[in-house]
Design an enzyme around this catalytic site. Structure first.
Site, mmCIF file in Angstrom:
data_model
loop_
_atom_site.group_PDB
_atom_site.id
_atom_site.type_symbol
_atom_site.label_atom_id
_atom_site.label_comp_id
_atom_site.label_asym_id
_atom_site.label_seq_id
_atom_site.Cartn_x
_atom_site.Cartn_y
_atom_site.Cartn_z
ATOM 1 N N HIS A 90 16.273 31.341 49.718
ATOM 2 C CA HIS A 90 15.740 30.311 50.626
ATOM 3 C C HIS A 90 15.198 29.125 49.818
ATOM 4 C CE1 HIS A 90 13.499 28.237 53.755
ATOM 5 N NE2 HIS A 90 12.516 28.184 52.877
ATOM 6 N N HIS A 96 16.016 24.617 49.469
ATOM 7 C CA HIS A 96 15.168 23.441 49.229
ATOM 8 C C HIS A 96 15.611 22.552 48.076
ATOM 9 C CE1 HIS A 96 11.768 24.110 51.989
ATOM 10 N NE2 HIS A 96 11.884 25.403 51.736
#
Ligand code: HBI
Ligand code: FE
Length: 287
Positions: free
Chosen positions: A126, A131
Site C-alpha cells: 500500500h 503512495h
C-alpha cells in the site's frame, strides 16, 4: 488516525526502523509480485498518467519488494523526497513531521498471501506501490509536504479530524478529471484491485468535484469502499487550496467536527455522478 501507536519511538527517536531488505523471504517478494501483477491488469486506462509515470520512473515494476535506499536515491533526485521504514501506524504528530520534511513513512512488512485484498494496517505494498509513484510528481510532492506542515499546525487547533478528511479524500481516495476521462490517483484505490474498478465504474458511489471546505467536514469509511469520491481538476488545485488558504478561520468554523455523512450530497456540490448507494445499502463487503 493514530493517537497512540503500538510501537515506541525506537533508536532513531522518530519511529523509523531499518527496512532490513535482505531479510525479506522469497515468499514475501512473491506476494509483492503477485499484487503488482493484479494491479497492472486494471490500472492502464484507469490510473492517472502521473501515477503510471511514477511507477516507471522509479522502476517499481515486478521484481520483488523495492529496496528503500536505492528507491529513495532515485526519488530524491526527482523531487527531494525519501522513503523511510516504519513498523506500522505512527502517531499523527510524527507522521506530519516526516511529511513536512519530505520523508514518506512506509510500512516495512508485507501482507500475507491469504489477505491479498483487505488489510487494516498500511503495509509496504500500500505505502510504496500506492503512495510513492505520486511523490515523483513535483506538484503532488509539494502538496504532500504542505499537507504535513498543515498537519503540524492543525494539532494546535484540535482540527485533526478536518485535516484527516482532506488526506483521506485526496491522497488516499482521490480522483482526477483529465482530458481522457476520470482517473484514479489515491493510494487506497490504486493499491486495491476491486476498488480501482468500483471507484470509476460502479453506479453506487457519488462522484463530486473537489471543494476544500466540503471535503474537510465530510466523514468517511475506513472499513469498506467509499460512498463518495471527490475529483480534482489538477494537482495544482490541491496545492493551491492547501497553501493559499488561511486555515485558522476555517478551523474556527469547523470545530473539529464533521457536518456531512459519507453518502451525503449537498445542494452546492458540483455533482458529477449521483450514486445509487446500492452497494452500501446492501451491506457492503459483509453482504
Ligand atoms: N502512520 N505509518 C503511518 N501511515 C499513515 O498514513 C498515517 C500514520 N499515522 C497517522 C496518520 N496516518 C494520520 O495522521 C493521517 O492519515 C491524517
Ligand atoms: Fe495510505
Amino acid at each position: 488516525m493514530a493517537d497512540t501507536a503500538p510501537f515506541d519511538a525506537g533508536p532513531n527517536g522518530d519511529y523509523t526502523i531499518d527496512q532490513n531488505w535482505s531479510a525479506y523471504t522469497a515468499e514475501e517478494h512473491a506476494v509483492w509480485d503477485l499484487l503488482y501483477e493484479r494491479q497492472m491488469e486494471v490500472l492502464p486506462g484507469r490510473a492517472a498518467d502521473e501515477f503510471l509515470e511514477g511507477l516507471t520512473l522509479l522502476n517499481l515494476a515486478k521484481g520483488g519488494i523495492p529496496n528503500f535506499e536505492t528507491m529513495s536515491d532515485e526519488l530524491e533526485a526527482l523531487t527531494g523526497w525519501r522513503v523511510v521504514a516504519v513498523p506500522g501506524l505512527v502517531p499523527d504528530a510524527v507522521f506530519f513531521e516526516h511529511l513536512a520534511n519530505r520523508r514518506f513513512p512506509a510500512g516495512q512488512f508485507i501482507r500475507k498471501r491469504s489477505e491479498l485484498d483487505y488489510l487494516q494496517e498500511p503495509d509496504v505494498f500500500h505505502d510504496v506501490f500506492g503512495h510513492v509513484p505520486m511523490l515523483a510528481n513535483p506538484v503532488f510532492a509539494d502538496y504532500m509536504q504542505a499537507y504535513g506542515k498543515g498537519g503540524m499546525r492543525s494539532l494546535e487547533w484540535d482540527a485533526l479530524k478536518n485535516l484527516a478528511a482532506l488526506y483521506w479524500y485526496t491522497v488516499e481516495f482521490g480522483l482526477i478529471q483529465t482530458d481522457k476521462g476520470m482517473r484514479i490517483y489515491g493510494a487506497g484505490i490504486v493499491s486495491s484491485k476491486s476498488e480501482s474498478i468500483f471507484a470509476l465504474e460502479d453506479r453506487s458511489p457519488n462522484r463530486i468535484g473537489f471543494d476544500l471546505e466540503r471535503v474537510m467536514v465530510t466523514d468517511y469509511r475506513i472499513d469498506d469502499f467509499q460512498q463518495t469520491y471527490f475529483a480534482v481538476e489538477s494537482y495544482k488545485q490541491l496545492f493551491d487550496a492547501t497553501v493559499e488558504t488561511d486555515f485558522a478561520p476555517l478551523y474556527d468554523k469547523m470545530q473539529g467536527a464533521y457536518r456531512f455523512k459519507p453518502e451525503d450530497v449537498t445542494p452546492t456540490d458540483r455533482l458529477i455522478d449521483k450514486g445509487t448507494q446500492d452497494y452500501a445499502d446492501a451491506g457492503g463487503r459483509n453482504a
